[in-house]
Design an enzyme around this catalytic site. Structure first.
Site, PDB file in Angstrom:
ATOM      1  CG  ASP A  19       1.351   0.507   9.779  1.00 14.95           C
ATOM      2  OD1 ASP A  19       0.215  -0.600   9.840  1.00 14.95           O
ATOM      3  OD2 ASP A  19       2.355  -0.073  10.790  1.00 14.95           O
ATOM      4  CG  ASN A  21      -1.485  -4.187  11.042  1.00 12.58           C
ATOM      5  OD1 ASN A  21      -1.053  -3.488   9.896  1.00 12.58           O
ATOM      6  ND2 ASN A  21      -1.459  -5.073  10.465  1.00 12.58           N
ATOM      7  CG  ASP A  96      -2.366  -0.759 -11.256  1.00  9.19           C
ATOM      8  OD1 ASP A  96      -1.931  -1.303 -12.107  1.00  9.19           O
ATOM      9  OD2 ASP A  96      -1.385   0.079 -10.331  1.00  9.19           O
ATOM     10  CG  ASP A 196       1.904  -2.537 -15.116  1.00  8.82           C
ATOM     11  OD1 ASP A 196       2.191  -1.459 -14.083  1.00  8.82           O
ATOM     12  OD2 ASP A 196       3.019  -3.825 -14.838  1.00  8.82           O
ATOM     13  CD  GLU A 252       2.848   1.889 -16.334  1.00  9.29           C
ATOM     14  OE1 GLU A 252       3.472   2.583 -16.026  1.00  9.29           O
ATOM     15  OE2 GLU A 252       2.221   1.525 -16.946  1.00  9.29           O
ATOM     16  CG  HIS A 329       4.338   3.688  -8.090  1.00  5.59           C
ATOM     17  ND1 HIS A 329       3.465   3.983  -9.494  1.00  5.59           N
ATOM     18  CD2 HIS A 329       4.562   2.240  -8.762  1.00  5.59           C
ATOM     19  CE1 HIS A 329       2.380   2.748 -10.095  1.00  5.59           C
ATOM     20  NE2 HIS A 329       3.621   2.482  -9.852  1.00  5.59           N
ATOM     21  CG  ASP A 330       6.877   3.440 -11.264  1.00  2.00           C
ATOM     22  OD1 ASP A 330       6.653   3.088 -10.690  1.00  2.00           O
ATOM     23  OD2 ASP A 330       6.013   3.117 -12.732  1.00  2.00           O
TER      24      ASP A 330
END
Ligand code: NOJ
Length: 571
Positions: A19, A21, A96, A196, A252, A329-330
């Protein structure tokens, strides 16, 4: 095209990467600030999970505008700057491409939904229900029916969340719109796409019931996955778009079979270059996926070896190509599934990395894996993952699993496990942000973080760096043939990687028990890398738990040369 067979690719899931900001959410400027870190690690290319405008019901995999950047991640200028900064460092980027579905907040869907005569109606699958029920019995990936109600009689197909409406690829206009999106980003300079669930784009004509004789929702596997037109569309996409920009296509391949992987990636079929397969990540899952707990998430080392062998041999024999990964991430982070965090944290993290970097196929690293990040057990009230929340409810409603047990299963497998913020340092909020992050931070950042890992020469991070250097300096590791030895060994995976120049031997004890091995062949060699124990290569060896080695074998001609010069033969 990027030199994908010699590349190491790093997946960034932007919300939890860095991050800049201080709103508690990762963003593009945060990514830019870490490019030097990635370069230093040895990364050639990043795969960036979606950063497009999205209501975030599925954290970016529900796109409402393909041509806009989600404001929490920055602006199109930030994105252009990211491209510039990547190129400056000689790095590439795969975007992606989420093209099986759009968000129901996408302008196409809104028009289709509000206007029965909309030209976008045929972009989606709207269908009348049957006797008060959805049009068919398909089970959604996220649990429950695959259909969402439009009105009293009619439904639309949503194979994932109810706010992700499936696109109708049989409509040539849909395909053209997606190709336009691709061109927009290719013109900016992106190097390719991770596509995807791209093998879901050809649904069975007529959308018939799956196994109608059975009660309840049925997973529509062959009615939804790898339909015959998937390859036709990939070919068309290649002809019309990818080839024009020499761009890489990575599928994917959700539940992709060996034959499909071959069909999609074999250069003769002129489609795409690479696919993922899920057979390693689905070990221990039931046939319905990660919320199918019927196997209790147990699997054997022999099964792990079997899957490895099956893909390695097939891809080489038939000239297909895969990307190899252990985490993404899955799925929950892999150390807990394939390694042993309690007793052999360092050893198993390094052994598994050695596995992933010595196989045929491009190695992928998921953010934080290189510093040994682990899963965090979140309380139900802290979950963010729609898949987990809905699947728990579906387990309860459809299978009558008591909610308390369903929640335990959910906590074990939820994707939130892998989505906690990257731990950059032991400062406040792990150096990810200076405010409370959008999802709970793993308190172990105090001792697991990138800053400390970079200082400690024995760290997992330094081992990844060494592996990357080694892979790049040994062609056999990138393109050499995979030949397995000691196939039936219950704990140790042993294989060679061979090309005309050299032969390497990889030995990995995949278990928490020490194991003896008598190699199928008598071999000599020198050690190139080990994960803790320096050991001479012998025919009979004992490997400690998770002990792993790469040896460079002495070739037969060299042995002859050595013996000719030995005193016995010297004239
Ligand atoms: C696969 C993606 O990796 C996952 O995160 C997403 O939920 C589904 N596809 C649906 O887009």
């Amino acid at each position: 095209m990027i030199d994908f067979k010699h590349s190491v690719i790093y997946q960034i899931w932007p919300r939890s990467f860095k991050d800049s900001n201080n709103d508690g959410i990762g963003d593009i400027q945060g990514i830019i600030s870490k490019l030097d870190y990635l370069k230093e690690l040895g990364i050639d290319c990043i795969w960036l999970s979606p950063i497009y405008a999205s209501p975030n019901d599925d954290y970016g995999y529900d796109i409402s505008d393909y041509y806009a950047i989600a404001p929490e991640y920055g602006t199109m200028n930030d994105f252009d700057q990211l491209l510039f900064e990547l190129k400056k460092r000689g790095m590439s980027i795969l975007m992606d491409l989420v093209a099986n579905h759009t968000s129901t907040k996408h302008a196409w869907f809104i028009d289709a939904y509000n206007n029965p005569n909309s030209e976008y109606r045929d972009f989606y699958f709207f269908k009348e229900g049957k006797n008060g029920n959805p049009p068919n019995n398909w089970l959604s990936f996220f649990g429950g029916s695959s259909w969402t109600k439009e009105n009293e009689h009619s439904y639309y197909l949503t194979s994932f969340a109810p706010t992700q409406a499936d696109l109708n690829w049989k409509n040539p206009q849909v395909r053209q719109e997606i190709y336009n999106v691709m061109e927009f980003y290719l013109k900016k300079g992106v190097d390719g796409f991770r596509m995807d669930v791209i093998n879901c784009i050809d649904k069975k004509d007529g959308l018939p019931d799956k196994n109608p004789e059975k009660k309840g929702y049925q997973f529509p596997d062959d009615y939804l996955l790898n339909g015959p037109l998937v390859h036709t569309y990939l070919k068309e996409m290649n002809e019309k778009v990818l080839s024009k920009y020499d761009a890489l296509g990575l599928a994917e391949g959700c539940l992709v079979t060996l034959d499909d992987a071959m069909k999609y990636t074999n250069p003769d079929s002129k489609g795409i270059q690479m696919t993922f397969h899920f057979d390693i990540s689905m070990l221990g899952y039931g046939s319905l996926g990660k919320y199918d707990f019927r196997k209790f998430y147990r699997f054997t080392t022999s099964e792990f070896k079997e899957v490895t062998r099956k893909w390695q041999n097939a891809m080489q024999e038939k000239n297909g190509y895969v990307g190899n990964f252990l985490s993404n991430h899955d799925n929950k982070r892999h150390l807990e599934r394939f390694g042993n965090i309690e007793l052999y944290y360092l050893e198993s993290a390094k052994a598994l990395a050695l596995y992933n970097f010595t196989l045929y196929g491009t190695p992928f690293i998921y953010q934080g894996e290189e510093i040994g990040m682990t899963n965090l057990k979140l309380d139900y009230s802290e979950w963010k993952d729609y898949e987990a929340i809905n699947s728990v409810q579906a387990m309860h409603d459809m299978l009558h699993v008591p909610l308390s047990i369903a929640k335990k299963i959910g906590a074990y497998v939820t994707r939130d496990n892998a989505r906690t913020p990257v731990q950059w340092s032991n400062e406040n909020y792990a150096g990810f942000s200076s405010v409370t992050p959008w999802i709970k931070l793993n308190p172990n950042y105090i001792h697991i973080n990138a800053h400390d890992s970079m200082i400690d020469p024995q760290s997992i991070y330094h081992f990844y760096k060494k592996l990357i250097v080694l892979r790049k300096s040994h062609e056999a590791l990138c393109t050499g043939k995979f030949i397995e030895l000691n196939k039936d060994h219950k704990s140790i995976l042993c294989f060679k990687r061979i090309n005309d120049e050299e032969e390497l031997l990889i030995l990995i004890n995949l278990t928490k028990q020490a194991a003896d091995i008598t190699l199928d062949e008598k071999l000599d060699g020198i050690e190139l890398l080990h994960n803790g124990l320096d050991k001479e290569l012998r025919r009979v060896m004992k490997l400690a738990p998770y002990e792993a080695h790469i040896y460079q074998l002495t070739k037969k001609e060299e042995k002859v040369k050595v013996s000719l010069h030995s005193s016995k033969y010297r004239v």
